[in-house]
Design a protein around this motif. Sequence first.
Motif, PDB file in Angstrom:
ATOM      1  N   LEU A 127       0.779  -1.021   0.083  1.00  0.00           N
ATOM      2  CA  LEU A 127      -0.203  -0.020   0.085  1.00  0.00           C
ATOM      3  C   LEU A 127       0.948   1.031  -0.017  1.00  0.00           C
ATOM      4  O   LEU A 127       0.739   2.141  -0.670  1.00  0.00           O
ATOM      5  N   ALA A 128       1.861   1.454   0.942  1.00  0.00           N
ATOM      6  CA  ALA A 128       2.641   2.397   0.976  1.00  0.00           C
ATOM      7  C   ALA A 128       3.435   2.587  -0.422  1.00  0.00           C
ATOM      8  O   ALA A 128       3.751   3.811  -0.706  1.00  0.00           O
ATOM      9  N   SER A 129       4.022   1.418  -0.938  1.00  0.00           N
ATOM     10  CA  SER A 129       4.544   1.588  -2.244  1.00  0.00           C
ATOM     11  C   SER A 129       3.755   2.127  -3.441  1.00  0.00           C
ATOM     12  O   SER A 129       4.155   3.043  -4.073  1.00  0.00           O
ATOM     13  N   ARG A 130       2.524   1.836  -3.476  1.00  0.00           N
ATOM     14  CA  ARG A 130       1.371   2.473  -4.505  1.00  0.00           C
ATOM     15  C   ARG A 130       1.439   3.674  -4.054  1.00  0.00           C
ATOM     16  O   ARG A 130       1.265   4.815  -5.089  1.00  0.00           O
ATOM     17  N   LEU A 131       1.241   4.224  -3.102  1.00  0.00           N
ATOM     18  CA  LEU A 131       0.991   5.452  -2.519  1.00  0.00           C
ATOM     19  C   LEU A 131       2.263   6.567  -3.023  1.00  0.00           C
ATOM     20  O   LEU A 131       2.046   7.627  -3.369  1.00  0.00           O
ATOM     21  N   LEU A 132       3.478   5.992  -2.723  1.00  0.00           N
ATOM     22  CA  LEU A 132       4.770   6.869  -2.977  1.00  0.00           C
ATOM     23  C   LEU A 132       4.994   6.845  -4.421  1.00  0.00           C
ATOM     24  O   LEU A 132       5.537   7.877  -4.907  1.00  0.00           O
ATOM     25  N   ARG A 133       4.624   5.901  -5.191  1.00  0.00           N
ATOM     26  CA  ARG A 133       4.662   5.904  -6.739  1.00  0.00           C
ATOM     27  C   ARG A 133       3.916   6.931  -7.351  1.00  0.00           C
ATOM     28  O   ARG A 133       4.110   7.621  -8.257  1.00  0.00           O
ATOM     29  N   ARG A 134       2.493   6.988  -6.679  1.00  0.00           N
ATOM     30  CA  ARG A 134       1.709   8.131  -7.276  1.00  0.00           C
ATOM     31  C   ARG A 134       2.073   9.386  -6.737  1.00  0.00           C
ATOM     32  O   ARG A 134       2.004  10.408  -7.674  1.00  0.00           O
ATOM     33  N   ILE A 154      11.215 -16.942  -8.155  1.00  0.00           N
ATOM     34  CA  ILE A 154      11.370 -15.679  -7.511  1.00  0.00           C
ATOM     35  C   ILE A 154       9.885 -15.608  -6.621  1.00  0.00           C
ATOM     36  O   ILE A 154       8.884 -16.460  -6.924  1.00  0.00           O
ATOM     37  N   SER A 155       9.965 -14.924  -5.718  1.00  0.00           N
ATOM     38  CA  SER A 155       8.902 -15.056  -4.500  1.00  0.00           C
ATOM     39  C   SER A 155       7.631 -14.624  -5.149  1.00  0.00           C
ATOM     40  O   SER A 155       7.573 -13.474  -5.935  1.00  0.00           O
ATOM     41  N   GLY A 156       6.702 -15.203  -4.931  1.00  0.00           N
ATOM     42  CA  GLY A 156       5.223 -14.739  -5.340  1.00  0.00           C
ATOM     43  C   GLY A 156       4.917 -13.616  -4.954  1.00  0.00           C
ATOM     44  O   GLY A 156       4.130 -12.786  -5.480  1.00  0.00           O
ATOM     45  N   THR A 157       5.189 -12.956  -3.593  1.00  0.00           N
ATOM     46  CA  THR A 157       4.939 -11.996  -2.995  1.00  0.00           C
ATOM     47  C   THR A 157       5.723 -10.771  -3.851  1.00  0.00           C
ATOM     48  O   THR A 157       4.818  -9.839  -4.121  1.00  0.00           O
ATOM     49  N   ALA A 158       6.876 -11.139  -4.131  1.00  0.00           N
ATOM     50  CA  ALA A 158       7.647 -10.115  -4.963  1.00  0.00           C
ATOM     51  C   ALA A 158       6.778  -9.726  -6.096  1.00  0.00           C
ATOM     52  O   ALA A 158       6.730  -8.696  -6.713  1.00  0.00           O
ATOM     53  N   LYS A 159       6.380 -10.856  -6.958  1.00  0.00           N
ATOM     54  CA  LYS A 159       5.669 -10.653  -8.202  1.00  0.00           C
ATOM     55  C   LYS A 159       4.428  -9.835  -8.000  1.00  0.00           C
ATOM     56  O   LYS A 159       4.199  -8.940  -8.859  1.00  0.00           O
ATOM     57  N   LYS A 160       3.793 -10.048  -6.863  1.00  0.00           N
ATOM     58  CA  LYS A 160       2.631  -9.410  -6.581  1.00  0.00           C
ATOM     59  C   LYS A 160       3.038  -7.887  -6.227  1.00  0.00           C
ATOM     60  O   LYS A 160       2.027  -7.073  -6.680  1.00  0.00           O
ATOM     61  N   ILE A 161       3.997  -7.508  -5.672  1.00  0.00           N
ATOM     62  CA  ILE A 161       4.491  -6.159  -5.502  1.00  0.00           C
ATOM     63  C   ILE A 161       4.751  -5.564  -6.975  1.00  0.00           C
ATOM     64  O   ILE A 161       4.376  -4.484  -7.171  1.00  0.00           O
ATOM     65  N   ALA A 162       5.675  -6.236  -7.665  1.00  0.00           N
ATOM     66  CA  ALA A 162       5.945  -5.869  -9.092  1.00  0.00           C
ATOM     67  C   ALA A 162       4.432  -5.610  -9.620  1.00  0.00           C
ATOM     68  O   ALA A 162       4.282  -4.326 -10.410  1.00  0.00           O
ATOM     69  N   ALA A 163       3.417  -6.548  -9.774  1.00  0.00           N
ATOM     70  CA  ALA A 163       2.281  -6.172 -10.354  1.00  0.00           C
ATOM     71  C   ALA A 163       1.485  -5.018  -9.887  1.00  0.00           C
ATOM     72  O   ALA A 163       1.021  -4.212 -10.747  1.00  0.00           O
ATOM     73  N   SER A 164       1.615  -4.810  -8.594  1.00  0.00           N
ATOM     74  CA  SER A 164       0.871  -3.529  -8.175  1.00  0.00           C
ATOM     75  C   SER A 164       1.485  -2.310  -8.366  1.00  0.00           C
ATOM     76  O   SER A 164       0.863  -1.192  -8.437  1.00  0.00           O
ATOM     77  N   LEU A 165       2.717  -2.196  -8.812  1.00  0.00           N
ATOM     78  CA  LEU A 165       3.604  -1.182  -9.286  1.00  0.00           C
ATOM     79  C   LEU A 165       3.760  -1.179 -10.890  1.00  0.00           C
ATOM     80  O   LEU A 165       4.439  -0.284 -10.978  1.00  0.00           O
ATOM     81  N   GLU A 166       3.028  -1.941 -11.541  1.00  0.00           N
ATOM     82  CA  GLU A 166       3.032  -2.092 -13.018  1.00  0.00           C
ATOM     83  C   GLU A 166       4.532  -2.292 -13.451  1.00  0.00           C
ATOM     84  O   GLU A 166       4.883  -1.725 -14.246  1.00  0.00           O
ATOM     85  N   MET A 167       5.224  -2.928 -12.831  1.00  0.00           N
ATOM     86  CA  MET A 167       6.524  -3.500 -13.177  1.00  0.00           C
ATOM     87  C   MET A 167       6.516  -4.913 -13.492  1.00  0.00           C
ATOM     88  O   MET A 167       5.579  -5.767 -13.376  1.00  0.00           O
ATOM     89  N   GLU A 185      11.928  -5.691  -0.361  1.00  0.00           N
ATOM     90  CA  GLU A 185      12.273  -4.490  -0.009  1.00  0.00           C
ATOM     91  C   GLU A 185      11.992  -3.635  -1.503  1.00  0.00           C
ATOM     92  O   GLU A 185      12.280  -4.168  -2.507  1.00  0.00           O
ATOM     93  N   VAL A 186      11.339  -2.531  -1.466  1.00  0.00           N
ATOM     94  CA  VAL A 186      11.192  -1.656  -2.432  1.00  0.00           C
ATOM     95  C   VAL A 186      11.695  -0.277  -2.431  1.00  0.00           C
ATOM     96  O   VAL A 186      11.823   0.209  -1.270  1.00  0.00           O
ATOM     97  N   ILE A 187      12.742  -0.015  -3.276  1.00  0.00           N
ATOM     98  CA  ILE A 187      13.586   1.102  -3.273  1.00  0.00           C
ATOM     99  C   ILE A 187      13.141   2.188  -4.372  1.00  0.00           C
ATOM    100  O   ILE A 187      12.824   1.779  -5.344  1.00  0.00           O
ATOM    101  N   PHE A 188      12.935   3.416  -3.876  1.00  0.00           N
ATOM    102  CA  PHE A 188      12.519   4.322  -4.474  1.00  0.00           C
ATOM    103  C   PHE A 188      13.909   5.417  -4.682  1.00  0.00           C
ATOM    104  O   PHE A 188      14.305   5.997  -3.459  1.00  0.00           O
ATOM    105  N   GLY A 189      14.230   5.537  -5.713  1.00  0.00           N
ATOM    106  CA  GLY A 189      15.503   6.573  -5.900  1.00  0.00           C
ATOM    107  C   GLY A 189      14.842   7.899  -6.453  1.00  0.00           C
ATOM    108  O   GLY A 189      14.430   8.141  -7.497  1.00  0.00           O
TER     109      GLY A 189
END
Length: 265
Positions: A127-134, A154-167, A185-189
């Motif tokens: 949820l926090a990752s999606r908010l920060l991306r927006r 590859i972790s299924g959870t990591a795939k779900k995180i990627a899908a939620s961020l359109e990656m 871990e999700v890293i924002f640069g």
Amino acid sequence: MIRLGLIGYGKAGAAVACVLKDDPRFDLRWIARRSAQPVEENCRSIALNINTFAEDLARYPVDAIVDFAHADALLIYGEAIRQRGIRLVSAVSNYPPEQLAYLRELSREIPVMASPNITVGINFLMLASRLLRRIAPAADIAILEQHFRDKPEISGTAKKIAASLEMEDEEITSLRLGGIVGQHEVIFGFPHQTVRLIHNSIRREAFGTGAAFAVEQLMALPPGFYTYEQLLERIVREELERESIAPGAKSPCPDSANPPDQGCL
């Protein structure tokens, strides 16, 4: 006190049972498994059998069920909980299309929450990752997942995180190291700064605290199909609304020359 039934008693199910049994908000009335063998939590054990489950449910009624079994288990208990209006929290990792369609059908009459990862932390991270991306759509984003050495895919959870961020899954970096249970871990640069959102899995009991949160939230909701993130979003909205109407709350516009109806720039 909320009366609960738990379906599934593998490693994760046993850890969840331990947490729910010790939580004063809940009365864990029974654990259902393929055979009604005794369980370690000093809790009633019933057989997960389509021919007897409805009778056991009538004998030992519950308000909600937590499912840590497998996709096919839904076909055994689905009609019984629909008829009794019992809420369902499912942590099954992957439903085939037929079972998923049936789950959504059930949600027309009872509240259903389904999530392949039921920990509070990982869902808050998404949820926090999606908010920060927006907030910062131009930021660079990287996903790093680390697990024990023998985990091959590859972790299924990591795939779900990627899908939620359109990656794409190919953008996920994976590390396999001894001594690590699981870390995402999700890293924002950004220019001049970096934001890291990290979740570490330590023990399977985290599934239990996650299930407890989901059950408590679902008790206040009408029939419908919910995700874990939607339950968290509901809390976030309530908190934001509470902050906006709090007595004595300061105006978000520090400049008195800028009237509230013109917004804050």
